[in-house]
Motif scaffolding. Sequence first.
Motif, short mmCIF file in Angstrom:
data_model
loop_
_atom_site.label_atom_id
_atom_site.label_comp_id
_atom_site.label_asym_id
_atom_site.label_seq_id
_atom_site.Cartn_x
_atom_site.Cartn_y
_atom_site.Cartn_z
N PRO A 118 1.18 6.06 -8.58
CA PRO A 118 1.44 7.03 -7.66
C PRO A 118 2.80 6.58 -6.91
N GLU A 132 0.74 -1.39 0.03
CA GLU A 132 -0.09 0.18 0.00
C GLU A 132 0.82 1.20 0.02
N THR A 133 2.09 1.07 0.48
CA THR A 133 3.05 2.18 0.48
C THR A 133 3.26 2.72 -0.86
N TYR A 134 3.18 2.16 -1.88
CA TYR A 134 3.43 2.28 -3.20
C TYR A 134 2.29 2.39 -4.11
N SER A 135 1.13 1.67 -3.71
CA SER A 135 0.08 1.63 -4.62
C SER A 135 -0.85 2.61 -4.23
N GLY A 136 -0.75 3.36 -3.40
CA GLY A 136 -1.84 4.12 -2.81
C GLY A 136 -3.33 3.64 -2.48
N ASN A 137 -4.33 4.45 -2.26
CA ASN A 137 -5.58 3.96 -1.87
C ASN A 137 -6.20 3.25 -3.20
N LYS A 163 6.27 7.39 -5.33
CA LYS A 163 6.59 8.29 -4.47
C LYS A 163 7.98 8.73 -4.67
N TYR A 218 -5.94 6.07 -11.73
CA TYR A 218 -5.91 6.85 -10.23
C TYR A 218 -6.76 8.05 -10.54
#
Length: 864
Positions: free
Chosen positions: A400, A279-284, A402, A325
């Motif tokens: 997304p 989730e840190t890299y894929s976002g919501n 980062k 996204y």
Amino acid sequence: MKKIVKGLGIFILVIIIALIATPFIFKDKIKTIVLKTINENVDATVAFNEVDLSLLKNFPKASITIDNLNIVNKAPFENDTLFNADNFILKMSIKELFKGNEDPISIESFSSENAKVAIIFNKDGVANYDIALKNDTENNTSENSSFEVNFQNYTIKNLQFIYLDESTNTKVILDSIYHEGSGDFKNQLLDLDTKTTANLSFEMDNKSYLKNIALSLDAVLGLDLENSIYTFKENKALINQLPLEFDGFIKLMDAGQQYNLSFKTATSSFKNFLGLVPETYSGNLNQVKTTGDFMVNGTVNGNLTETTIPKFDVEITSNNASFQYPDLPKSVKNILINTRIINQTGIVKDTYVNLDKLSFTIDEDVFNAKATIKNITENALVNAELKGVVNLANITKAYPVKLEKPLSGILKANAITSFDMNSVEKSQYQNIKNSGSISLTDFNYEGPEMAKLFKINQAEIVFNPTQINLKQFNAETGSSDLKVTGVLDNFYGFLFKDQVLKGNFNLNSNKFVVSDFMTTTAADTTTVATSEALKIPSFLDCSLTAKATTVVYDNLNLKGVSGNLTIKDESVLLNNLNMSAFGGKISLNGKVSTKEATPKFEMDLGLDAVNIAESFTQLDMLKSIAPIANTILGKLNSTIKLSGNLTNEMTPDLKTLSGDLLGQLLNPELKTSNSKLLSALSSNVNFIDLEKLNLDNLKMALSFENGQVQLKPFTIKHQDITAEIGGTHGFDQSMNYTLKFDVPAKYLGTEATNLLAKLTPSDASKIESIPVNANLTGSFLNPKVSTDLKQATTNLASQLIEMQKGELINKGTDALTNVLNNVKSKDTVNKTTTDTIKTSTKETDKSKDSIVKNALKNLFKRKE
């Protein structure tokens, strides 16, 4: 009624006292049972702080708490910790405490907190968990164990499980494991209801492939304890947010485990694929729009033993998928994935990966890839093909990611490669087959290791059957530009095996500014940013032929720089480096190393007809070695050998400098007005005009170490004056020099000149030169000059007086002799004169001046 209440109170009080006292009564018994169980079953070093028994903590159950339990291996895993836990709690019925010493205690549940299990297989395939005592006697069978397992439930909180296989350099970490299960282990057939969460990380060959992947499993497992069969019934698993369902069973056998499993994704939405990414890299993912499907299907069938693994077939597919996204402007479309991971033999090395298709489109850019990897564990055979275009700027616009700085640039690939990892490791390039090219244009990079924005205008790698050519690499950073071409010898070893990058390159630059490649950092918010030392990359092992029109180093502009550099082991060897500077030529050979915390260097410099004043004022190093050089206008030939540490700015640290300098002056002119020292010296030795000294072709030698410079004495001559110069000075400008002049008497002032005038030319020529000494102390900015010139003049006067006295005696004696001869011939010598002469010869105790006066007086009083 009062009697009943009173009796009930007494009963309760007795119960409370019993609950408090019982642990003390049975504590030693329990501790003895724990130690006996360990000694009879475990071949390892087991330690714990204390064994406590409590009836109140889990009333109406009794609990045994083992604090700080540690199980440490013996050889061949000596001192390796197999298991440790802050606490390990066993729960049982209170009545179990009253059993006889020979009857096993029935354990109903257990729990542990903050435990760690480390399973290790060494290079010989030996496991550290095999610590059970090998006993053949019936007296030590499980039937006679001090404890009997009749679990109803158990809990594990915050367990870390580490699996390390040293033979394959593989590491699996399950961290933050929270697991609980409930079921009646009194029965041979039962359903075990479990809940598990954990984080998964996976490393191979010191490279991380998975990091903190969230796992969860809610499952009801059917347990056949008699036959050691564990069957998946109701279950729901999540890998991050990818749901999976399992069917089948696992059976424990003497030789290993038997697997008969199948698994699949619960749904086919492409969102499941994005769920694989942390989730840190894929976002919501909840608001991501997706189309198409994504499926994972697999089977595992066979035995896991010391020599075999289960056969398996895992298929990952996606057709015509897309995602976007909601807060990003770009979408990824036409996604096709067709991958299979297969083992059809049960032999580990026969596992292979077939990426038959990977394709996606962003805007109009299409990228395709395919690959196969066989014989993974022994000598991986790789065949790969890349073809397509990726606008790197669109990556952060569609996904997304980062990043501290957004990417930019166009990546184009059209390459095919085939190689095996053994050939990569052994640099057997003839076994590596390549064709095609990969290019990158307009790529901008900013990172902590770069001082300024690094722009790759054009880079292209061309793959040939026998080598990989860096066809072009044009880049800029700050005001510097680079153009590099060359050959990469072990590109795959660098990519896949952490080997150093080898090659031969040519570098050309119009302007190369060293400070453009030096990073800066701030110690805190109140301090000014300071530069970090330039680090020579440890991954480079290459040779470089360099040419630069201008190199800017500190405050120097070096022109026409060329030479050869060998970069290896965080060092640069400089060979035949030549440049133009200070109106002349400089050649350089040496070494710079940044391997240690403090960079070091050693250099051999050759200066050919360089401007003395410029070089010795612009270079702090030369200025410290010879501060007086700024007074000399002219050229210099010199060889300098030096070594020491470098500062973060890659300039010499003068406090650590040592070496030697040999120099020859060419057509020099001395300007005393440029130096307080020479001005002070001129005013104290006015018998010589320092600016008229002939220093042409003068050779000097000096050495320096620990901040001190030693000048080897040398001699200069001006007209008929000679001088010997020698001494020392410090890099702090302090000095202690001696000048020994050999000065003709005529230069020592009017007093000496008047004395000399009284001598005949013949006698004057007999006067030798007078030594005059000058001592130079203090500092170059505040010099102190002292001479013995006054004493030298006094010595000269004494010498002249002695010469005049001698001359006068000689003249008087000659006059007497002539008179006596004349008197004798005329018989006119009287007795008085004779007596006078006799007396004069006898009065040796009188001074010569008195003898001469008396003799002449008596002589000239005589009548003719």
